[in-house]
Write an enzyme that holds these catalytic residues in place. Structure first.
Site, PDB file in Angstrom:
ATOM      1  CE  LYS A 126      -6.191  -8.609  -2.661  1.00  0.00           C
ATOM      2  NZ  LYS A 126      -6.112  -8.286  -0.789  1.00  0.00           N
ATOM      3  CE  LYS A 161     -13.624  -4.357  -0.830  1.00  0.00           C
ATOM      4  NZ  LYS A 161     -13.853  -3.662   0.529  1.00  0.00           N
ATOM      5  CE  LYS A 194      -4.580  -1.432   1.693  1.00  0.00           C
ATOM      6  NZ  LYS A 194      -5.396  -1.366   2.590  1.00  0.00           N
TER       7      LYS A 194
HETATM    8  P1  TYM Z   1     -10.639  -6.810   3.473  1.00  0.00           P
HETATM    9  O1  TYM Z   1     -11.700  -5.981   3.473  1.00  0.00           O
HETATM   10  O2  TYM Z   1      -9.249  -6.803   2.658  1.00  0.00           O
HETATM   11  O3  TYM Z   1     -10.981  -8.410   2.908  1.00  0.00           O
HETATM   12  C1  TYM Z   1     -12.367  -8.545   3.791  1.00  0.00           C
HETATM   13  C2  TYM Z   1     -11.819 -10.208   3.400  1.00  0.00           C
HETATM   14  O4  TYM Z   1     -11.869 -11.119   2.641  1.00  0.00           O
HETATM   15  C3  TYM Z   1     -10.832 -12.036   2.668  1.00  0.00           C
HETATM   16  N1  TYM Z   1     -10.117 -11.235   1.056  1.00  0.00           N
HETATM   17  C4  TYM Z   1     -10.289 -12.402   0.160  1.00  0.00           C
HETATM   18  N2  TYM Z   1     -10.241 -13.452   0.367  1.00  0.00           N
HETATM   19  C5  TYM Z   1      -9.846 -14.393  -0.862  1.00  0.00           C
HETATM   20  N3  TYM Z   1      -9.558 -14.307  -1.924  1.00  0.00           N
HETATM   21  C6  TYM Z   1      -9.177 -12.669  -1.802  1.00  0.00           C
HETATM   22  N4  TYM Z   1      -9.388 -11.974  -3.526  1.00  0.00           N
HETATM   23  C7  TYM Z   1      -9.611 -12.318  -1.025  1.00  0.00           C
HETATM   24  N5  TYM Z   1     -10.064 -10.689  -0.725  1.00  0.00           N
HETATM   25  C8  TYM Z   1      -9.958 -10.278   0.315  1.00  0.00           C
HETATM   26  C9  TYM Z   1      -9.799 -11.252   3.027  1.00  0.00           C
HETATM   27  O5  TYM Z   1      -9.103 -11.872   3.759  1.00  0.00           O
HETATM   28  C10 TYM Z   1     -10.223 -10.756   4.827  1.00  0.00           C
HETATM   29  O6  TYM Z   1     -10.474 -12.042   5.200  1.00  0.00           O
HETATM   30  N6  TYM Z   1      -7.807  -5.951   7.087  1.00  0.00           N
HETATM   31  C11 TYM Z   1      -8.714  -6.885   7.148  1.00  0.00           C
HETATM   32  C12 TYM Z   1      -9.614  -6.510   7.502  1.00  0.00           C
HETATM   33  C13 TYM Z   1      -9.753  -6.819   9.455  1.00  0.00           C
HETATM   34  C14 TYM Z   1     -10.277  -8.202   9.672  1.00  0.00           C
HETATM   35  C15 TYM Z   1     -10.314  -7.279  11.235  1.00  0.00           C
HETATM   36  C16 TYM Z   1     -10.425  -9.366   9.292  1.00  0.00           C
HETATM   37  C17 TYM Z   1      -9.738  -5.448  10.341  1.00  0.00           C
HETATM   38  N7  TYM Z   1      -9.815  -6.208  11.192  1.00  0.00           N
HETATM   39  C18 TYM Z   1     -10.227  -7.921  12.043  1.00  0.00           C
HETATM   40  C19 TYM Z   1     -10.566 -10.337  10.733  1.00  0.00           C
HETATM   41  C20 TYM Z   1     -10.047  -9.673  11.862  1.00  0.00           C
HETATM   42  C21 TYM Z   1      -9.271  -6.298   5.223  1.00  0.00           C
HETATM   43  O7  TYM Z   1      -8.478  -5.920   4.784  1.00  0.00           O
HETATM   44  O8  TYM Z   1      -9.733  -7.583   4.882  1.00  0.00           O
END
Ligand code: TYM
Length: 331
Positions: free
Chosen positions: A198, A201, A116
């Site tokens: 990956k 979004k 990032k």
């Molecule tokens: P975020 O918002 O980017 O994504 C949410 C969840 O979706 C999963 N994910 C994917 N899984 C498979 N293939 C993909 N292409 C893909 N893109 C996203 C992510 O692994 C995630 O599980 N930091 C985290 C959010 C967060 C969080 C937490 C998660 C904040 N606090 C506490 C668990 C526990 C994030 O940015 O996810």
């Protein structure tokens, strides 16, 4: 008879930019599944979303849309606590405390921070750097046993575990050390245009990603255009990452194994296969989209769910925060 304690589950998702099929297969489907046997808490992590410049009105709208979409995907307020992270002030408070138990070097090694800060060199803010500490606070506040996430969050979870172990090592058993919970297939759904990266979004190429709000025509068109290879046999081979990605999506949603998929498409070309994957995704998402529209229009229902969620989450979070404050001598 004594009731056995159900595992506690916590996970979070960023509200900005909507949800992709990667979010759904990698995480949200497991959120739904775990509600049967676990005590689940799920949050829309609005505080995590402001590390990148954003538009306030859009963020406000997207937070509600995210909550409505989670409900549409099966998060059930009767069985899980759904809340907005920013509604529970203990997240930010614990995050500060934990940041004093996290090393600069550990945070410097986080690949998401490196990615990032490369993508937004004009805004490498301190929040972007300490983001994983806030994520650790989200998890440790609720004494979570399990954290359902996709593969890209593994490193952040590992850091949360290290912080918990370090803290427990100094002050005794304060935090539960959490385990990750990953899908059998689809822990990493790849871009439809570049199967080496990956599905994200924030990808500017609309054809690279399926959004949960995409209509059937857009979904089928995007799968038709998915980058594959110059062969025509549907089989899982190392040199066919595009096909493997489509097989992964199809397998995750249909429950069929790779062998079954290979047999189903034996002697048929990529065109047939891409259409089948597109139709499968479109029919999975159609009922979700109907529910999403209905829930988003029901303002008082959504407000009620989120107010109740915030109050239940706060009560649990305060217990941990009070314990931590006592242990470190703030109280
Ligand atoms: P975020 O918002 O980017 O994504 C949410 C969840 O979706 C999963 N994910 C994917 N899984 C498979 N293939 C993909 N292409 C893909 N893109 C996203 C992510 O692994 C995630 O599980 N930091 C985290 C959010 C967060 C969080 C937490 C998660 C904040 N606090 C506490 C668990 C526990 C994030 O940015 O996810």
């Amino acid at each position: 008879m004594e009731e056995t304690k159900r595992p506690r589950v916590l996970s979070g998702i960023q509200p900005t930019g909507g949800f992709t099929l990667g979010n759904y297969i990698g995480a949200i489907r497991n959120w739904d599944k775990l509600q049967d046997d676990c005590e689940c808490l799920y949050c829309v992590v609005d505080l995590h979303s402001i590390t990148i410049r954003h538009e306030p009105a859009a963020l406000r709208r997207q937070i509600r849309e995210a909550a409505a979409m989670l409900l549409a995907c099966g998060v059930d307020p009767g069985r899980a606590v759904l809340f907005i992270q920013g509604d529970v002030s203990a997240h930010a408070e614990l995050s500060w405390i934990l940041s004093c138990y996290t090393q600069f070097g550990e945070l410097s090694r986080m690949t998401q921070f490196k990615d990032k800060s490369q993508k937004h060199p004009e805004n490498v803010n301190a929040g972007l750097f300490t983001y994983p500490v806030l994520m650790a606070a989200d998890i440790l506040l609720y004494q979570a046993d399990l954290v359902p996430i996709g593969a890209d969050q593994k490193q952040h979870l590992e850091l949360a575990r290290n912080i918990a172990e370090r803290f427990n090592g100094i002050y005794g058993e304060v935090f539960t050390v959490p385990e990750g919970y990953f899908p059998k297939v689809g822990g990493r759904v790849m871009s439809l245009q570049d199967p080496a990266s990956k599905m994200s979004k924030s990808d500017e190429n609309e054809n690279a990603k399926i959004m949960l709000t995409d209509g059937p025509d857009a979904i089928i068109r995007k799968f038709k255009r998915a980058v594959t290879d110059s062969e025509s046999t549907v089989c899982a081979a190392e040199n066919k990452p595009g096909i493997v990605n489509l097989m992964t999506i199809y397998s995750a949603l249909s429950g069929r194994s790779f062998e079954e998929i290979e047999r189903e498409f034996e002697g048929r070309g990529y065109g047939d296969f891409k259409l089948a994957v597109g139709e499968c995704v479109a029919s999975e998402l159609a009922p979700i989209q109907g529910e999403y529209a209905r829930i988003l229009a029901d303002k008082s229902y959504l407000d009620g769910v989120l107010a109740e969620g915030a109050s239940r989450a706060s009560a649990l979070a305060q217990r941990t925060l009070a314990k931590v404050s006592r242990k470190i001598g703030l109280k």
